[in-house]
Design a protein around this motif. Structure first.
Motif, PDB file in Angstrom:
ATOM      1  N   GLN A  18       0.849  -1.191   0.000  1.00 55.68           N
ATOM      2  CA  GLN A  18       0.000   0.000   0.000  1.00 55.68           C
ATOM      3  C   GLN A  18       0.882   1.237   0.000  1.00 55.68           C
ATOM      4  OE1 GLN A  18      -3.083   0.048   2.974  1.00 55.68           O
ATOM      5  NE2 GLN A  18      -3.366  -2.160   2.881  1.00 55.68           N
ATOM      6  N   TRP A  44      -0.490   3.979  10.940  1.00 55.10           N
ATOM      7  CA  TRP A  44      -1.158   3.413   9.773  1.00 55.10           C
ATOM      8  C   TRP A  44      -1.095   1.888   9.799  1.00 55.10           C
ATOM      9  CZ3 TRP A  44       1.098   3.147   4.241  1.00 55.10           C
ATOM     10  CH2 TRP A  44       0.118   2.727   3.350  1.00 55.10           C
ATOM     11  N   PHE A  45       0.086   1.349  10.083  1.00 55.99           N
ATOM     12  CA  PHE A  45       0.235  -0.106  10.125  1.00 55.99           C
ATOM     13  C   PHE A  45      -0.654  -0.722  11.196  1.00 55.99           C
ATOM     14  CE2 PHE A  45       2.385  -3.932  11.743  1.00 55.99           C
ATOM     15  CZ  PHE A  45       2.261  -4.723  10.621  1.00 55.99           C
ATOM     16  N   LYS A  47      -3.575   0.222  12.019  1.00 58.51           N
ATOM     17  CA  LYS A  47      -4.911   0.095  11.436  1.00 58.51           C
ATOM     18  C   LYS A  47      -4.968  -1.043  10.419  1.00 58.51           C
ATOM     19  CE  LYS A  47      -5.993   4.873  12.276  1.00 58.51           C
ATOM     20  NZ  LYS A  47      -5.978   6.222  11.759  1.00 58.51           N
ATOM     21  N   VAL A  48      -3.926  -1.194   9.615  1.00 60.64           N
ATOM     22  CA  VAL A  48      -3.864  -2.289   8.640  1.00 60.64           C
ATOM     23  C   VAL A  48      -3.825  -3.629   9.376  1.00 60.64           C
ATOM     24  CG1 VAL A  48      -2.416  -3.378   6.874  1.00 60.64           C
ATOM     25  CG2 VAL A  48      -2.751  -0.893   6.859  1.00 60.64           C
ATOM     26  N   ARG A  49      -3.099  -3.666  10.473  1.00 60.33           N
ATOM     27  CA  ARG A  49      -2.931  -4.904  11.240  1.00 60.33           C
ATOM     28  C   ARG A  49      -4.249  -5.403  11.826  1.00 60.33           C
ATOM     29  NH1 ARG A  49       1.477  -4.825  15.926  1.00 60.33           N
ATOM     30  NH2 ARG A  49       0.273  -2.967  16.399  1.00 60.33           N
ATOM     31  N   GLU A  51      -6.911  -5.842  10.323  1.00 59.74           N
ATOM     32  CA  GLU A  51      -7.502  -6.769   9.363  1.00 59.74           C
ATOM     33  C   GLU A  51      -6.906  -8.171   9.487  1.00 59.74           C
ATOM     34  OE1 GLU A  51      -7.347  -5.271   5.388  1.00 59.74           O
ATOM     35  OE2 GLU A  51      -7.653  -3.215   6.080  1.00 59.74           O
TER      36      GLU A  51
END
Length: 122
Positions: A18, A44-45, A47-49, A51
């Motif tokens: 991304q 940011w990571f 928030k991605v994590r 998922e």
């Protein structure tokens, strides 16, 4: 001020890549650009994590196309994991500290508890 962050990560299912633009604190970026970019990239990571909470690993993290902060991100993740583990253990250490304190104060506390016990009737 804005920076571009490239994030590449691995999960059990696939490789994710991304790229996004984020605003940074301009003063903090002038003082220590890697640290400020790392702060934004970690947020940011995180928030991605959400998922892939258990299966995600960092492959690379770069900002503005050329500055690699992968090792810094891995160090932050290790530190966060260590802090979470220490917080999980903390209640046990708290009980140990309480028992140690009671052991050292037993000459004062036991007579007091004994006198209270005499006053309370069941």
């Amino acid at each position: 001020m804005n920076i571009v962050i490239d994030l590449e990560y691995w999960t059990k299912e696939n490789i994710g890549k991304q790229k996004a633009i984020f605003g940074v604190d301009e003063l903090q970026f002038k003082i220590n650009p890697d640290k400020e970019a790392l702060r934004v990239a970690y947020n940011w990571f995180d928030k991605v994590r959400q998922e892939y909470p258990h299966d995600i690993k960092i492959n690379s993290v770069k900002y503005n196309g050329e500055h690699d902060i992968t090792q810094g991100m891995q160090n932050v993740l290790k530190k966060v994991k260590r802090i979470a583990f220490e917080e999980w253990k903390a209640p046990h250490l708290g009980l140990f500290s309480l028992f140690a304190w009671l052991h050292y104060k037993k000459d004062i506390l036991f007579p007091l508890l004994h006198s209270l016990d005499m006053r309370i009737k069941f």
